[in-house]
Design a protein around this motif. Structure first.
Motif, short mmCIF file in Angstrom:
data_model
loop_
_atom_site.label_atom_id
_atom_site.label_comp_id
_atom_site.label_asym_id
_atom_site.label_seq_id
_atom_site.Cartn_x
_atom_site.Cartn_y
_atom_site.Cartn_z
N ASN A 94 79.37 -80.92 16.94
CA ASN A 94 79.46 -82.03 15.97
C ASN A 94 79.36 -83.38 16.66
OD1 ASN A 94 79.87 -80.08 14.04
ND2 ASN A 94 82.08 -80.30 14.00
N LEU A 95 79.99 -83.47 17.83
CA LEU A 95 79.98 -84.72 18.58
C LEU A 95 78.56 -85.06 19.05
CD1 LEU A 95 81.42 -87.01 20.04
CD2 LEU A 95 82.11 -85.40 21.82
N LYS A 96 77.88 -84.04 19.57
CA LYS A 96 76.51 -84.27 20.05
C LYS A 96 75.59 -84.63 18.88
CE LYS A 96 76.65 -80.39 22.68
NZ LYS A 96 76.13 -79.33 23.57
N ALA A 97 75.83 -83.96 17.73
CA ALA A 97 75.00 -84.26 16.55
C ALA A 97 75.23 -85.70 16.09
CB ALA A 97 75.31 -83.28 15.43
N PRO A 105 86.48 -86.24 9.81
CA PRO A 105 85.90 -85.02 9.20
C PRO A 105 84.56 -84.64 9.82
CG PRO A 105 86.76 -86.48 7.50
CD PRO A 105 86.88 -87.23 8.79
N ARG A 106 83.80 -85.63 10.25
CA ARG A 106 82.49 -85.33 10.83
C ARG A 106 82.60 -84.57 12.15
NH1 ARG A 106 77.46 -89.00 9.87
NH2 ARG A 106 75.92 -87.60 10.71
N PRO A 164 90.03 -81.05 7.97
CA PRO A 164 90.39 -82.17 7.09
C PRO A 164 90.74 -81.77 5.66
CG PRO A 164 88.04 -82.19 7.60
CD PRO A 164 88.63 -81.10 8.43
N TYR A 165 90.20 -80.63 5.19
CA TYR A 165 90.47 -80.25 3.79
C TYR A 165 90.82 -78.77 3.69
CZ TYR A 165 88.23 -84.67 3.24
OH TYR A 165 87.93 -85.99 3.39
N LEU A 182 79.91 -86.52 5.52
CA LEU A 182 78.78 -87.33 5.97
C LEU A 182 79.10 -88.82 5.97
CD1 LEU A 182 75.82 -85.34 4.50
CD2 LEU A 182 76.64 -85.37 6.84
N GLY A 183 80.13 -89.19 5.18
CA GLY A 183 80.53 -90.60 5.18
C GLY A 183 81.39 -90.93 6.39
#
Ligand code: GAP
Length: 434
Positions: free
Chosen positions: A43-46, A336-337, A390-391, A432-433
């Motif tokens: 996720n971090l690299k993305a 969340p991202r 997160p959820y 995505l936000g």
């Protein structure tokens, strides 16, 4: 336990980071990433690739080999200059980086606790290997100590094949290796790590302006992935601190639990690298502007950050302990991202598993979600809080009738009830936000 000890224990127990080859006693400076660590890194690299490459029309990507022709490392200056000063204690035989000796460190082999140190010697940090069947200096090659050199080696090909003209950038994410004298502070300084680097090629007159733009852009990215503003600061390199290739450099420093340290480096490298490779390879690296006919060797602005170090910054700033309904909890407040699992999908009772499995399967097409039916609902919430989910989406006995589920938000623990059909859109909006 201090924060670092708690964080290391959590990473180990929950599957973020393990010592490499642990069953054989590990190997200093090498780490493995478990299931959650792998997701988080991805996720971090993305998030980096999205901001640095995809959201721009002046940056393209590259994925080069780890091993290059060894002459490249002579040209880059690494064979001659990529050293750290090393000292040994004659009594306890420990080895130290001369510029990083902890004044509180006691020698275990002397009565007064004082080390008896040798004079500093220069130690080259490149890890070498040999290529082909015969061993010897002619077959020696290096594992790259930074990913950027191949960007310089491929500069002309990328520019020509992509019909690009300066200013433009080439970005790369990949492994780098350094034979660090004292790997330490968990994944902060390792011998094998991953870098996310951008080399931005500009007309010489525009370079300082681009340097400032990239500084601004990079700081904003750190804030966007969830690092707190008060834990970030700029640190300018003085003339004595500049790397052998740099004309101007700023570090983004981060306040880790063990103090302020470099998280990312922004360097103005001038034409050092292209000029060096042109000289050593005999291949011209200049560019001629088709409109003005001006010919120049592009100057380079570099942004360079370690995936592992950034992951540690994110984990350290996200780690917190609080109380919910009079019960202590550990919670990773990851954005969340970046969070490895986006949602826990939980049936209130095992009897409700079937429809919830169906919902999880649907959500899995777009997000990394975890179906979790074991333990009380409170315990399951705690487990997800601890890994930064997160959820949590809970399906209860009313869900059958009203087709609604309860979504619980990790940080506030607030709950809201929404239509099952809206869950994917809800998560998409939140994740995505940023
Ligand atoms: N190409 C420029 C370059 O490599 P650097 O300042 O040596 O510059 C850039 O490294 C970034 O790479 C650092 O800011 C850090 O995030 C990461 N890094 C460097 N050495 C590291 C190590 N031994 N372990 C983990 N990350 C490292």
């Amino acid at each position: 336990m201090d924060t670092m000890e708690k964080l290391v224990a959590l990473c180990l127990n929950r599957g973020f980071v393990y010592p490499s080859s642990d069953i054989y006693g590990g190997l200093a400076g090498f780490w493995d990433y478990g299931p959650l660590g792998t997701e988080m890194r991805s996720n971090l690299k993305a998030a980096w690739w999205q901001r640095v490459v995809r959201e721009r029309d002046d940056v393209v990507g590259l994925d080069s080999s780890i091993i290059a022709n060894p002459e490249a490392w002579v040209a880059s200056g690494h064979v001659e200059n990529f050293h750290d000063p090393m000292v040994d204690c004659r009594k306890c035989k420990h080895r130290f980086r001369a510029d990083q000796i902890d004044p509180n460190d006691r020698c275990q082999a002397s009565e007064d606790g004082q080390h008896d140190l040798t004079e500093p010697r220069q130690f080259n940090l490149m890890l070498s290997t040999s290529i082909g069947a015969s061993e010897g200096s002619s077959s020696r090659a290096y594992l790259r100590p930074e990913t950027c050199q191949s960007i310089f080696l491929d500069f002309k090909r990328v520019m020509q094949s992509g019909r690009l003209k300066p200013p433009f950038g080439i970005a790369q994410i990949g492994k780098a290796f350094r034979n660090e004298i004292t790997p330490r502070n968990f994944i902060f300084r390792s011998r094998e790590f991953e870098q996310m680097e951008l080399e931005f090629f500009t007309p010489p007159a525009e370079a300082v302006d681009w340097f400032e733009r990239w500084r601004e852009d990079r700081m904003q990215w750190h804030l966007d992935i969830g690092l707190p503003k008060e834990k970030l600061r700029w640190q300018e390199h003085g003339p004595d601190e500049l790397a052998h290739y740099a004309k101007l450099a700023y570090d983004v420093d981060f306040e880790f639990p063990f103090g302020w340290h470099e998280l990312e480096g922004i360097h103005y490298r001038g034409d050092y690298d292209l000029a060096q490779h042109a000289e050593h390879s005999g291949k011209d690296q200049s560019y001629t502007d088709p409109d003005t006919k001006e010919r120049y060797v592009p100057h380079v602005v570099e942004t360079s950050i370690g995936v592992d170090r950034c992951m540690l910054a994110l984990l350290a700033s996200a780690y917190s302990e609080d109380e919910v309904a009079n019960e202590k909890r550990v919670v990773l407040r990851l954005s969340p991202r970046i969070a490895p699992v986006k949602a826990g999908v939980l049936p209130l009772s095992k009897k409700l598993s079937e429809p919830v499995q169906r919902l999880a399967m649907e959500l899995r097409k777009r997000f990394n979600v975890a179906f979790d039916a074991t333990g009380s609902i409170g315990k399951r919430y705690r487990r997800h809080d601890e890994i930064g989910t997160p959820y949590c989406v809970t399906y209860d006995f009313d869900s059958e009738n009203d087709q609604k589920v309860t979504i619980r938000e990790r940080d506030t623990t607030d709950q809201e009830r929404i239509a099952q059909s809206q869950v994917a859109a809800y998560l998409s909006d939140k994740i995505l936000g940023y």
